[in-house]
Motif scaffolding. Structure first.
Motif, PDB file in Angstrom:
ATOM      1  N   HIS A 101       0.805  -1.217   0.000  1.00  0.00           N
ATOM      2  CA  HIS A 101       0.000   0.000   0.000  1.00  0.00           C
ATOM      3  C   HIS A 101       0.836   1.263   0.000  1.00  0.00           C
ATOM      4  O   HIS A 101       0.370   2.318  -0.407  1.00  0.00           O
ATOM      5  N   GLN A 102       2.068   1.163   0.475  1.00  0.00           N
ATOM      6  CA  GLN A 102       2.930   2.340   0.486  1.00  0.00           C
ATOM      7  C   GLN A 102       3.104   2.910  -0.918  1.00  0.00           C
ATOM      8  O   GLN A 102       3.319   4.101  -1.095  1.00  0.00           O
ATOM      9  N   HIS A 113      11.141   2.681  -3.380  1.00  0.00           N
ATOM     10  CA  HIS A 113      11.117   2.184  -1.997  1.00  0.00           C
ATOM     11  C   HIS A 113      10.400   3.100  -1.020  1.00  0.00           C
ATOM     12  O   HIS A 113      11.006   3.590  -0.064  1.00  0.00           O
ATOM     13  N   GLY A 115       8.493   2.431   1.316  1.00  0.00           N
ATOM     14  CA  GLY A 115       8.339   1.921   2.675  1.00  0.00           C
ATOM     15  C   GLY A 115       9.606   1.943   3.495  1.00  0.00           C
ATOM     16  O   GLY A 115       9.590   1.628   4.679  1.00  0.00           O
ATOM     17  N   ARG A 116      10.711   2.300   2.894  1.00  0.00           N
ATOM     18  CA  ARG A 116      11.985   2.151   3.600  1.00  0.00           C
ATOM     19  C   ARG A 116      12.370   3.399   4.366  1.00  0.00           C
ATOM     20  O   ARG A 116      11.860   4.482   4.116  1.00  0.00           O
ATOM     21  N   GLY A 117      13.324   3.227   5.257  1.00  0.00           N
ATOM     22  CA  GLY A 117      13.802   4.335   6.062  1.00  0.00           C
ATOM     23  C   GLY A 117      14.383   5.441   5.215  1.00  0.00           C
ATOM     24  O   GLY A 117      15.079   5.184   4.260  1.00  0.00           O
ATOM     25  N   GLY A 118      14.108   6.676   5.604  1.00  0.00           N
ATOM     26  CA  GLY A 118      14.697   7.802   4.889  1.00  0.00           C
ATOM     27  C   GLY A 118      14.010   8.118   3.582  1.00  0.00           C
ATOM     28  O   GLY A 118      14.490   8.924   2.796  1.00  0.00           O
ATOM     29  N   ARG A 120      11.948   9.782   0.837  1.00  0.00           N
ATOM     30  CA  ARG A 120      11.413  11.095   0.564  1.00  0.00           C
ATOM     31  C   ARG A 120      10.794  11.016  -0.823  1.00  0.00           C
ATOM     32  O   ARG A 120      11.444  10.557  -1.766  1.00  0.00           O
TER      33      ARG A 120
ATOM     34  N   ASN B 232       9.702  -5.346   9.072  1.00  0.00           N
ATOM     35  CA  ASN B 232      10.337  -4.689   7.937  1.00  0.00           C
ATOM     36  C   ASN B 232       9.485  -3.610   7.304  1.00  0.00           C
ATOM     37  O   ASN B 232       9.978  -2.750   6.630  1.00  0.00           O
ATOM     38  N   SER B 233       8.196  -3.709   7.511  1.00  0.00           N
ATOM     39  CA  SER B 233       7.341  -2.804   6.772  1.00  0.00           C
ATOM     40  C   SER B 233       7.182  -1.486   7.515  1.00  0.00           C
ATOM     41  O   SER B 233       7.033  -1.449   8.724  1.00  0.00           O
ATOM     42  N   ALA B 234       7.162  -0.426   6.747  1.00  0.00           N
ATOM     43  CA  ALA B 234       6.988   0.896   7.343  1.00  0.00           C
ATOM     44  C   ALA B 234       5.592   1.034   7.946  1.00  0.00           C
ATOM     45  O   ALA B 234       5.345   1.928   8.733  1.00  0.00           O
ATOM     46  N   GLN B 235       4.676   0.115   7.558  1.00  0.00           N
ATOM     47  CA  GLN B 235       3.330   0.217   8.119  1.00  0.00           C
ATOM     48  C   GLN B 235       3.263  -0.325   9.531  1.00  0.00           C
ATOM     49  O   GLN B 235       2.300  -0.127  10.227  1.00  0.00           O
ATOM     50  N   ALA B 282       8.123  10.927   9.498  1.00  0.00           N
ATOM     51  CA  ALA B 282       8.655  11.216   8.174  1.00  0.00           C
ATOM     52  C   ALA B 282      10.076  10.691   8.015  1.00  0.00           C
ATOM     53  O   ALA B 282      10.764  11.035   7.072  1.00  0.00           O
ATOM     54  N   LYS B 283      10.520   9.869   8.946  1.00  0.00           N
ATOM     55  CA  LYS B 283      11.824   9.197   8.880  1.00  0.00           C
ATOM     56  C   LYS B 283      13.004  10.119   9.098  1.00  0.00           C
ATOM     57  O   LYS B 283      14.133   9.792   8.731  1.00  0.00           O
ATOM     58  N   THR B 573      19.078  -1.512   7.293  1.00  0.00           N
ATOM     59  CA  THR B 573      19.487  -0.142   7.016  1.00  0.00           C
ATOM     60  C   THR B 573      20.665   0.253   7.896  1.00  0.00           C
ATOM     61  O   THR B 573      21.495   1.068   7.488  1.00  0.00           O
TER      62      THR B 573
END
Lengths: 427, 844
Positions: A101-102, A113, A115-118, A120, B232-235, B282-283, B573
């Motif tokens: 869904h991201q 990507h 869903g990943r860290g950082g 933008r 792993n998922s940002a959700q 927002a990471k 990461t």
């Protein structure tokens, strides 16, 4: 106000097709303001980019066979009268855009990507175009939404533009004049911007006399950029003081019922068409967002998101098909409306690229490849199924490059594109 | 027939064009004899038409083609092997004449228009400058500006910088966001301290997590709420309830935490060091720390800026998303794992400045704009117009849309000035002297002041009067462009060049004083300034930016290791970030310790942390901090070449390619790039089924003669580096999905799916014909090319320091710098300083 700027076409009463009331549409030509007519090319191109967020059942979307003689699928049959103005794609997706869904936020940006860290986000294709041609209309672009306050549009710095969800507010924005204070405030802001630029431009000229030849060229570029921006701000200011396009239909109402998916979609599609017909804007993004709400469609008794996790159960697939069919019917309505409007000889559909798709190829598995996407109208050579994938998917951003070039925007790449869309030629 | 036609054409051209007559005798006959057959207007081999090539000294592109012809001929690369060779004298003459003419023309160009023309601040420089000018390091401006194109590997080269109305609009917007954000015009907010406990429902854990409390993911033990799994998922991130007032400002964060090894309720020391991160939704990272160990755990403290109404996430960087066995059937069953335990979480703030001193208001960034003037709530009685709304400076103000504004009715603040006209002039002069990096022209001051005075006359609040004035300063070419007049640069221009090189930002007050006193025009003065700036913490910006661009570290997130082929790296990461930190720290060490250039390929130390030590198989390193570790003799590590980040950017998520790695090495490390492949070269589809190694697939390519001419240089470094996988770990064999030996291993609680495939063969033959068996021997070969390593680095320093690429006539200058530093092994800091002290840098 200079008589040159008066928009005499709008003094006439314009009667447009309202909600459920079919009335004759005026010639689109007469809606183009005099100034624009004098300076703009006759073949103006527009864009409507639509994403529906819960995927589209691939077995009901993808046609059998490739090329011109494809066998229409269940959903494509609903769009049959526009077959010769549509191109269906398969085997396409945005490179490295994953996260289930991201990926919804990357449909028009293709930023990898999500869903990943950082992460933008980056600029969306409609905003990229708006930066370059948006000043030609009162609203550089419109970011519309069904069932959410979010939108598909992102600025250069990756900030999302708020989605306009309310049909009544959108109507007011497009056709009702703002209060005097509101207009004054906006004009003031634009004037200040122009004023600053004006003095900065003068400084550039002054400096040019002091520096040597090579630096002069750079300052010349600076000066040109400043003057061009001033021109665009002036255009924006002129729009503020112009009366808006007027239409003789009642202000539409908003839908409080979360299940009013079909009604909301239709309202937004109609307003989008009106916005294009009145040349209020030429760039529109529409985010059709569903989640747990159960749409008011006969035969459906569960929310959309749960239905997309059907696990291949017959009953769920059947209900999901009803929902998606209803959505394709609304799309057919939009295409009907656009092809019924004429402007400069061509139908509005021929002058509008309508991109319709979703970010998940298989919502059941949350995969983001092999996306169902189609493009209608826009003056491309159509009526085919382009199967572009191989061992890997073909990059979807190429479609955006083709569309941008269709607007006359000089772009040979957008995000992770590798060129223009293979097989999609301009008329 | 062709030959006589050529002579005829030549004669005609000679007669017609006066320009050609300037190029002395040997050149055109040489071209005619050895070049025109393939490179004329009909065949145009390789897209090169030398027959119609005039000598046009006004066109740098034309000069570049002549330089290319000269290089190819003198290196022996052209004519191709099967053609007759030019005689030794003939070649020498041609080379001498061409190079002399080229050098002369370049020198003339430099004398009249300099090496760099109209260099502008790029987005990185713009952002750093405003951070320093306004003392507001939290402004996010770089992303608002379109990126500048990269030339010769760097994004600050003047000739590629264009400016259109799109950029102009963004600069105007960015200036507004910077000014409005920095002034922070709001009523002072008393600092609050709120401490909350992880285990309390509704305080921290969301409903889902609280329901999961006690299962395989999170379990309570005594004081501690222990996390075992990082999805792993940002959700699925862990959310922290942000109990601070959530008003923009500096905040002090404290966490009581303990890293443990959990064994069915018993806690002991963890097997591996644990790292945790607090970031915004927002990471944006607020703090990253080693989780304390020991029975009482420890309290971690850090300071960070929060924008308005930010949401917070908690991220366990060293935990994976293991599959807890029997999660559904027996969620509270036996568990033996490392975990991160949290007791409480505390936020204090807001504070005006980073030192978190209480009771200070307004903040320093306000003072940079308004000095000592006070603020007060606006009232109608003031007789001034109501204050205008201001832009919030963050990029993701809310989940629904753009930057919001602040300063909205009914509570609005204003800057109080008893004498607005005088204050406006005073503040503006001060601001402009700093922003323009030197004393502004009087006409400029008046130009910007006019905005303020007009608004004051119109009864605008003082801050609203100053805003357009400040914006006019920040959009002026005096601010956006480098002022560099032809010839020797004046002190102020030198100060700017130096500070933008070493700090990527404006000069500070001390450097401007040096400039005013004329100290930078002397070698001693310039040397002193160079040393001071390099030792300042702000030099970190240069190190990060230069190394990042030179070694293409920005590409490190472009691909991700495949989840099934490399399960141990999936979503790690922390490892990728550590790899980048390692490379930047290594370059930092090379620069500050003045290490020889050969450290690029070999060294007896590494700069690593625990996670990297694990990857490299080095014992005895604990914690996330990067530190210097001496290497045993014969280690494959040491130097930039075999670092994780380098090996990652030259691979993708599934495979490495000797062609990509090899081409990267010869371009970035040696500075001798290969030409682009011919259009029909074809691509190699890597075989993850394990039937063939990449080497076997390549063999076909390299055997063809036309391919071999480039591949003889590209392949050797690529083959040698095949001993490293997509993350840079050492490997003896490839992994495969199809053929190979089954691997009995669990990663994150799951049986791995990959098999051990074909063995790696890292041997090869160098361009000169010397065989090597692995990276060790190949490294020795690279060490024999020390001068080329240093030459490449020096040329990059020249480009980055001056904003102009290295031309033909710059080559002699570079060689002179290399000669002077040869005896000491081309130490890196000496190379950089030599560039700065050189005429290259001190002249336009």
């Amino acid at each position: 106000m200079s008589p040159y700027l008066s928009r005499q076409p709008l003094d006439r009463r314009t009667i447009l097709r309202g909600f459920g009331v079919g009335l004759a549409l005026p010639l689109l030509d007469s809606m183009i303001p005099m100034r624009a007519r004098a300076t703009e090319p006759t073949n103006i191109q527009r864009l409507i980019a639509i994403q529906t967020n819960q995927g589209i059942l691939p077995q009901n979307f993808f046609p059998k066979g490739e090329g011109r003689d494809y066998e229409a699928s269940l959903y494509l049959k609903l769009l049959d009268q526009h077959r010769d103005k549509m191109t269906i794609f398969s085997g396409v997706s945005h490179p490295e855009v994953d996260g289930g869904h991201q990926a919804e936020s990357c449909f028009l940006t293709a930023a990898p990507h999500p869903g990943r860290g950082g992460f933008r986000n980056t600029i969306s294709v409609d905003q990229y175009a708006a930066d370059r041609i948006g000043h030609l209309t009162r609203f550089p672009s419109l970011s519309l939404a069904v069932g959410t306050k979010q939108s598909l549009s992102y600025t250069q710095s990756g900030v999302q533009i708020p989605g306009e969800e309310s049909p009544s507010a959108l109507f007011r924005k497009l056709f009702i004049q703002g209060s005097e204070t509101e207009v004054d405030a906006q004009v003031s802001k634009l004037r200040q911007g122009r004023s600053i630029l004006d003095s900065v431009g003068e400084r550039a000229r002054q400096l040019q006399r002091q520096v040597d030849a090579a630096d002069r060229d750079k300052l010349d570029q600076f000066f040109t950029g400043v003057r061009e921006l001033e021109g665009r701000l002036l255009k924006s200011e002129e729009w503020e003081t112009q009366p808006k396009a007027s239409v003789e239909i009642p202000q539409p109402k908003d839908f409080k019922d979360p299940g009013a998916l079909v009604e909301r979609t239709r309202a937004m599609y109609d307003l989008a068409r009106l916005a294009l017909e009145t040349d209020s804007t030429r760039l529109i993004s529409i985010y059709v967002h569903q989640n747990t709400a159960k749409p008011n469609i006969p035969g459906v008794d569960t929310g959309t998101h749960p239905l997309t996790h059907h696990g291949n159960q017959e009953e769920k697939l059947e209900q999901l098909t009803r929902i998606e069919s209803a959505q394709f019917s609304e799309l057919a309505g939009l295409l009907d409306g656009l092809s019924g409007s004429r402007g400069g000889g061509d139908s509005l559909l021929d002058q509008t690229s309508v991109i319709y798709g979703t970010c998940m190829g298989n919502a059941n598995a949350h995969t983001n490849n092999h996306l169902p996407v189609l493009i209608a109208g826009g003056g491309f050579k159509h009526s085919q199924h382009l199967s572009l994938g191989g061992t890997h998917d073909y990059p979807l951003p190429n479609l955006f490059v083709s569309t941008l070039q269709r607007f006359g925007v000089e772009a040979d790449r957008f995000a992770t594109s590798t060129g223009t869309m293979r097989g999609l030629e301009m008329v | 027939m062709r030959k006589s036609l050529a002579i005829l054409q030549l004669a005609l051209v000679f007669a017609v064009s006066g320009l050609r007559a300037e190029f002395p005798e040997p050149v055109f006959p040489f071209l005619e004899t050895h070049c025109y057959e393939c490179h004329d207007d009909l065949s145009q081999e390789g897209g090169l038409n030398l027959l119609d090539l005039d000598f046009d000294p006004t066109d740098p592109h034309n000069l570049a083609i002549w330089a290319k012809a000269h290089d190819r001929a003198t290196s022996g690369e052209m004519p191709p092997e099967e053609q007759p060779r030019p005689g030794a004298d003939e070649l020498k003459n041609f080379a001498a004449v061409t190079s002399e003419s080229l050098e002369e023309e370049w020198k003339k160009r430099y004398a009249s228009s300099g090496r760099t023309q109209g260099r502008r601040l790029n987005p990185t420089e713009f952002e750093h400058t405003l951070h320093d000018l306004l003392d507001a390091p939290w402004l996010e401006l770089k992303e608002m500006l379109p990126p500048d194109p990269s030339v010769a590997g760097f994004d600050n080269v003047a000739e590629a910088q264009e400016l259109s109305y799109v950029q102009m609009a963004r600069y105007l917007e960015a200036a507004e966001v910077a000014i409005d954000g920095a002034m922070q015009l709001r009523p002072p907010h008393e600092a609050e301290t709120v401490r909350t406990w992880f285990s309390q429902e509704g305080r921290y854990l969301g409903k889902d997590e609280f329901e999961g409390l006690g299962t395989g993911d999170i379990r309570p033990v005594g004081d501690w709420t222990i996390f075992f799994r990082q999805p792993n998922s940002a959700q699925d991130t862990y959310h922290i309830k942000n109990t601070s007032p959530r008003v923009p400002g500096w905040y002090r964060f404290r966490v009581r935490a303990r890293a443990v090894h959990y064994d069915n309720g018993e806690l002991s020391a963890p097997k591996q060091g644990q790292v945790a991160v607090i970031n915004t939704e927002a990471k944006r990272v607020l703090g990253e720390f080693d989780v304390p160990e020991g029975p009482e755990g420890g309290i971690v403290e850090f300071t960070a800026w929060q924008h308005e109404k930010e949401l917070l996430d908690f991220f366990c960087a060293t935990l994976d998303d293991f599959d807890y066995p029997n999660k559904k059937k027996d969620p509270t069953g036996p568990l033996k794992r490392d975990g991160i335990g949290i007791d409480w979480f505390e936020i204090s703030g807001p504070f005006a400045n980073e030192d978190c001193a209480e009771g200070v208001w307004p903040p320093e960034s306000y003072r940079r704009l308004f000095g000592d003037l006070a603020t007060a709530p606006w009232t109608e009685a003031s007789g001034l117009k109501p204050p205008q709304p201001l832009n919030l400076p963050d990029l993701t103000a809310n989940r629904f849309g753009l930057r919001e504004t602040y300063q909205l009715p009914p509570e609005m603040m204003m800057v109080v000035s008893e004498n607005p006209e005088a204050d406006a002039e005073r503040l503006l002069r001060d601001f402009m002297a700093r922003a323009y990096r030197g004393k502004p022209e009087e006409s400029e001051v008046q130009r910007c002041l006019a905005f303020a005075l007009e608004a004051i006359a119109g009864k605008a609040c003082f801050q609203d009067a100053m805003r357009p004035a400040f914006k006019a300063v920040l959009c002026s070419p005096d601010f956006l462009y480098f002022r560099e007049d032809a010839g020797a640069l004046d002190d102020f221009a030198l100060a700017s060049r130096l500070s933008y090189l070493l700090w990527r930002s404006m000069p500070d007050a001390a450097l401007l004083e040096d400039a005013a006193a004329g100290r930078l025009s002397s070698p001693e003065g310039l040397h002193a300034a160079f040393t001071r700036l390099l030792d300042d913490p702000k030099a970190e910006r240069f190190i990060e930016d230069f190394a990042g661009q030179w070694l293409e570290l920005h590409a490190v997130h472009e691909t991700s290791p495949d989840r099934y082929l490399f399960p141990e790296y999936f979503c790690d990461t922390h490892l990728v970030d550590s790899g980048v930190a390692e490379t930047v720290a290594t370059f930092d060490e090379m620069l500050h310790q003045n290490l020889p250039a050969k450290t690029i390929v070999a060294a007896d130390f590494v700069m690593i942390n625990e996670r990297l030590a694990e990857l490299y198989g080095i014992d005895g390193v604990r914690g996330r901090e990067i530190r210097r570790v001496e290497l045993p003799a014969g280690s494959v590590r040491g130097g930039l070449l075999t670092q994780s980040s380098i090996l990652k950017v030259t691979a993708n998520g599934l495979t490495s390619s000797p062609v990509i790695r090899g081409a990267w090495v010869i371009e970035q490390i040696l500075g001798t790039p290969a030409s682009a492949p011919p259009p029909d070269a074809g691509a190699i589809e890597p075989d993850t089924q394990g039937a063939k190694t990449i080497r076997e697939l390549l063999a076909l390519h390299s055997r063809e003669e036309s391919c071999a001419s480039c591949h003889v240089r590209i392949d050797p470094p690529g083959f040698a580096l095949e001993s490293f996988d997509v993350m840079g770990a050492w490997r003896e064999s490839y992994r495969s999905f199809g053929e190979g030996e089954k691997v009995n291993l669990e990663v994150a609680g799951r049986q791995v799916r990959y098999k051990t495939g074909l063995p790696v063969d890292p041997s090869g033959v160098t361009e000169e014909g010397e065989p090597f068996s692995d990276i060790h021997e190949f490294r020795d070969y690279l060490l024999s090319q020390e001068r080329q390593l240093a030459r490449n680095l020096t040329k990059r320093f020249v480009t980055f320091a001056t904003g102009a690429t290295v031309s033909f006539s710059d080559r002699k200058t570079v060689e002179a710098i290399l000669d002077a530093t040869e005896a000491d092994g081309y130490p890196v800091k000496d190379l950089l300083e030599a560039v700065v002290l050189n005429e290259l840098f001190r002249f336009k």
